[in-house]
Design an enzyme around this catalytic site. Structure first.
Site, PDB file in Angstrom:
ATOM      1  N   GLU A   1       0.853  -1.204   0.000  1.00 54.14           N
ATOM      2  CA  GLU A   1       0.000   0.000   0.000  1.00 54.14           C
ATOM      3  C   GLU A   1       0.890   1.255   0.000  1.00 54.14           C
ATOM      4  O   GLU A   1       1.951   1.269   0.638  1.00 54.14           O
ATOM      5  CB  GLU A   1      -0.837  -0.026   1.291  1.00 54.14           C
ATOM      6  CG  GLU A   1      -1.720   1.194   1.498  1.00 54.14           C
ATOM      7  CD  GLU A   1      -2.439   1.176   2.860  1.00 54.14           C
ATOM      8  OE1 GLU A   1      -1.898   0.603   3.834  1.00 54.14           O
ATOM      9  OE2 GLU A   1      -3.551   1.723   2.938  1.00 54.14           O
TER      10      GLU A   1
ATOM     11  N   LYS B   1      -9.505   1.997  -2.355  1.00 53.87           N
ATOM     12  CA  LYS B   1      -9.775   1.439  -1.012  1.00 53.87           C
ATOM     13  C   LYS B   1     -11.152   1.851  -0.493  1.00 53.87           C
ATOM     14  O   LYS B   1     -11.509   3.035  -0.512  1.00 53.87           O
ATOM     15  CB  LYS B   1      -8.684   1.897  -0.056  1.00 53.87           C
ATOM     16  CG  LYS B   1      -8.716   1.279   1.328  1.00 53.87           C
ATOM     17  CD  LYS B   1      -7.458   1.715   2.103  1.00 53.87           C
ATOM     18  CE  LYS B   1      -7.357   1.105   3.473  1.00 53.87           C
ATOM     19  NZ  LYS B   1      -6.073   1.487   4.135  1.00 53.87           N
TER      20      LYS B   1
ATOM     21  N   CYS C   1      -5.041  -3.094   2.575  1.00 54.06           N
ATOM     22  CA  CYS C   1      -4.802  -3.030   4.017  1.00 54.06           C
ATOM     23  C   CYS C   1      -6.035  -3.277   4.881  1.00 54.06           C
ATOM     24  O   CYS C   1      -6.442  -4.406   5.058  1.00 54.06           O
ATOM     25  CB  CYS C   1      -4.139  -1.701   4.382  1.00 54.06           C
ATOM     26  SG  CYS C   1      -3.395  -1.804   6.025  1.00 54.06           S
TER      27      CYS C   1
END
Ligand code: CDV
Length: 310
Positions: free
Chosen positions: A48, A128, A173
């Site tokens: 990330e 995300k 993540c």
């Protein structure tokens, strides 16, 4: 017997401290990509926000001051050498970065990951969805977790594309901690999920050991792999970055839930595994045959906002 073996490198990175020129960071990534290509890999997965420090740990009152951390186009001149190397060596990669996108003349900021094929072309993009942390400055905390301030919730859903001889999806993540992430892709037949993470070893708001934090990280990725019969590749930015310790433990997980390759340190390092995507087929046909065994008519509560049903 036909198999679909994809050799994958989890390309873990050590810290990218503030002030490291992007040219140097990209050179580090190129070295990792070279190593993966030398080992015959088809795909290397980077973490990330791989191109910068994890800047959401610090508060900047004017959001525009952070614009230097974002990429305004992908590829761009800074990362073009990585794309060129990938094409030259015939190896794909996945890379996380902060994205500024202008959509309908409005500026948006996303925490983004792309999948690049062995021809150097972008084949998929993910933004995300599960942004951890807070929007307000919390000066009493040892470091901030301002993803909700620096990014908007991704607007691309959970894409799964045909690539590398299989069905490939991405997440980033904190997404890895949510079963919905895996199931959304599982319902699209995903066979390989690649993700990057940046996870502090300590949680300033909970008394958790580093060992427990690592256990939780593995627990959710292994469960996501097993319950959706898919490979999962989780890759860390690790080590002490701008004074904050980040966990390593990058790994490649088989659809049966086992870790089949992992990194051992906290620096730039690859862990390699041969992933036969055909290993996903039995779980999808039998134990986790969604068509036969799921009961969506009894899951309406999952769509209720914020767990308010009883
Ligand atoms: N970058 C992240 O999403 N990190 C979160 C931390 C802050 C909890 C994670 O889930 O690892």
């Amino acid at each position: 017997m036909m198999t679909r073996v994809v050799r994958i490198a989890a390309a873990q990175m050590g810290p990218v401290n503030s002030g490291e020129p992007k040219r140097v960071t990209v050179e580090r990534m190129m070295q990792l990509l070279e190593r993966a290509a030398d080992e015959g890999c088809d795909l290397a997965v980077f973490p990330e926000l791989a191109l910068t420090t994890f800047f959401p740990r610090a508060y900047l009152a004017d959001l525009v001051e952070a614009d230097g951390f974002y990429e305004h186009a992908m590829p761009n001149a800074d990362v073009q050498p990585l794309f060129d190397l990938a094409r030259g060596r015939g190896i794909g990669f996945s890379l996380g970065y902060a994205e500024i996108a202008v959509e309908n003349a409005v500026v948006h900021r996303y925490n983004t990951q792309i999948l690049v094929g062995g021809d150097g072309g972008i084949v998929s993009r993910y933004r995300k969805v599960h942004l951890p942390g807070h929007t307000d400055h919390r000066p009493a905390d040892p470091f901030q977790n301002l993803e909700k301030y620096y990014f908007e919730v991704g607007n691309l859903g959970f894409p799964v594309v045909d690539a590398f001889d299989g069905r490939v999806g991405m997440c980033i993540c904190n997404d890895r901690r949510w079963p919905e992430t895996y199931r959304m892709m599982g319902l699209k037949g995903v066979e390989l999920i690649v993700l990057g993470y940046t996870t502090p070893l300590h949680n300033p708001r909970a008394d958790q050991s580093a060992e427990l934090r690592m256990f939780q990280s593995r627990l959710c990725m292994q469960a996501g792999a097993y319950q959706n019969s898919t490979f999962v590749v989780g890759v860390a930015k690790a080590g002490r970055e701008d004074g904050v310790d980040l966990m390593g433990g990058s790994c490649i997980i088989h659809p049966d839930g086992r870790v089949i390759a992992e990194t051992g340190g906290l620096g730039d390092e690859i862990a390699v595994a041969d992933c036969d995507l055909d290993d996903c087929l039995n779980g999808k046909a039998e134990e986790f045959n969604f068509e036969r065994n799921r009961r969506p008519e009894l899951y309406q509560g999952l769509l209720a906002p914020h767990g308010s049903t009883r």
